[in-house]
Design a protein around this motif. Structure first.
Motif, PDB file in Angstrom:
ATOM      1  N   LEU A  64      -6.911  -1.293  11.632  1.00 40.71           N
ATOM      2  CA  LEU A  64      -7.631  -0.022  11.697  1.00 40.71           C
ATOM      3  C   LEU A  64      -8.180   0.129  13.105  1.00 40.71           C
ATOM      4  O   LEU A  64      -8.835  -0.774  13.617  1.00 40.71           O
TER       5      LEU A  64
ATOM      6  N   TYR B 142       0.805  -1.223   0.000  1.00 42.16           N
ATOM      7  CA  TYR B 142       0.000   0.000   0.000  1.00 42.16           C
ATOM      8  C   TYR B 142       0.842   1.278   0.000  1.00 42.16           C
ATOM      9  O   TYR B 142       0.334   2.353   0.304  1.00 42.16           O
TER      10      TYR B 142
ATOM     11  N   LEU C  25      -9.191   1.363   1.273  1.00 39.84           N
ATOM     12  CA  LEU C  25      -8.696  -0.006   1.454  1.00 39.84           C
ATOM     13  C   LEU C  25      -9.774  -1.014   1.104  1.00 39.84           C
ATOM     14  O   LEU C  25     -10.966  -0.764   1.305  1.00 39.84           O
ATOM     15  N   ARG C  26      -9.356  -2.169   0.625  1.00 40.25           N
ATOM     16  CA  ARG C  26     -10.234  -3.311   0.395  1.00 40.25           C
ATOM     17  C   ARG C  26      -9.677  -4.468   1.230  1.00 40.25           C
ATOM     18  O   ARG C  26      -8.515  -4.824   1.082  1.00 40.25           O
ATOM     19  N   SER C  27     -10.514  -5.004   2.098  1.00 38.45           N
ATOM     20  CA  SER C  27     -10.041  -6.103   2.944  1.00 38.45           C
ATOM     21  C   SER C  27     -10.471  -7.446   2.369  1.00 38.45           C
ATOM     22  O   SER C  27     -11.429  -7.538   1.605  1.00 38.45           O
TER      23      SER C  27
ATOM     24  N   CYS D  38      -5.950  -3.562   7.000  1.00 35.94           N
ATOM     25  CA  CYS D  38      -7.305  -3.331   7.524  1.00 35.94           C
ATOM     26  C   CYS D  38      -7.503  -3.891   8.924  1.00 35.94           C
ATOM     27  O   CYS D  38      -8.232  -3.311   9.721  1.00 35.94           O
ATOM     28  N   ARG D  39      -6.854  -5.009   9.237  1.00 34.12           N
ATOM     29  CA  ARG D  39      -7.022  -5.628  10.552  1.00 34.12           C
ATOM     30  C   ARG D  39      -6.571  -4.688  11.672  1.00 34.12           C
ATOM     31  O   ARG D  39      -7.031  -4.785  12.802  1.00 34.12           O
TER      32      ARG D  39
ATOM     33  N   ASP E 204     -14.918  -3.011   2.205  1.00 28.70           N
ATOM     34  CA  ASP E 204     -14.095  -1.930   1.679  1.00 28.70           C
ATOM     35  C   ASP E 204     -14.242  -0.776   2.659  1.00 28.70           C
ATOM     36  O   ASP E 204     -15.289  -0.614   3.289  1.00 28.70           O
ATOM     37  N   PHE E 205     -13.200   0.023   2.787  1.00 25.62           N
ATOM     38  CA  PHE E 205     -13.195   1.155   3.710  1.00 25.62           C
ATOM     39  C   PHE E 205     -13.129   2.436   2.893  1.00 25.62           C
ATOM     40  O   PHE E 205     -12.197   2.640   2.119  1.00 25.62           O
TER      41      PHE E 205
ATOM     42  N   LEU F 100     -17.821   1.555   6.138  1.00 25.91           N
ATOM     43  CA  LEU F 100     -17.613   0.231   5.576  1.00 25.91           C
ATOM     44  C   LEU F 100     -18.654  -0.054   4.503  1.00 25.91           C
ATOM     45  O   LEU F 100     -19.784   0.408   4.603  1.00 25.91           O
TER      46      LEU F 100
END
Length: 164
Positions: free
Chosen positions: A117, A55, A84-86, A114-115, A136-137, A127
């Motif tokens: 955040l 990223y 972000l896309r988790s 993402c984990r 996705d964020f 979300l």
């Protein structure tokens, strides 16, 4: 009311709206977490480094003051921009501090960054369910470079495993 002042009903409806089936096999939920990385035999520093490389230019994972790791914007983001896309790495029946609820009894362990955040009562992310069994964020307001990004955990969890 939740700790941040959001109505609990909203949280309940958000979880139901997300759906009950991500297509992933559910584990027993008895898996004990000290931290995902330690229990899974993953080198956390190596995992953080890989996420930062992946990223680079968008976000950076780094240590915060008293909150473990956090995710910080590396550039300016506009409102509505997907940051972000988790991806769901695994799914469990019970919540843990490092999972995110994706169905009534489904809690996904998502990938970095993402984990990590952090929770914010005045979040800068929202979300949106994605096709990877996670979320996705998306920016809900302008975000400055070097600003920590996060979301209200209670916006996707019916019941939290640990207090905020």
């Amino acid at each position: 009311m939740t700790r941040c002042g959001n109505p609990t009903l909203y949280v309940h409806l958000r979880v139901i709206e997300r759906g009950l089936n991500t297509g992933k096999k559910l584990l027993s939920g008895s898996y004990r977490f000290r931290s995902f990385a330690a229990d899974a035999g993953v080198d956390l520093l190596a995992e953080v480094h890989k996420a930062n490389v992946r990223y680079k230019g968008d976000v950076t994972l780094k240590k915060t003051h008293g909150r473990g790791y956090g995710v910080f914007a590396s550039r300016i983001f506009k409102t509505g921009e997907t940051i972000l896309r988790s991806n769901a790495l695994d799914t469990f029946l019970k919540p843990h501090s490092h999972t995110i609820q994706v169905g009534w009894n489904q809690h996904a362990l998502i990938d970095l960054p993402c984990r990590f955040l952090n929770h914010m009562c005045d979040p800068n992310l929202r979300l949106e369910a994605n096709l990877h069994g996670a979320y996705d964020f998306i920016a809900i307001k302008p975000i400055a470079a070097d600003e920590e990004i996060g979301f209200d955990y209670e916006s996707c969890e019916y019941e939290l495993d640990e207090p905020i």
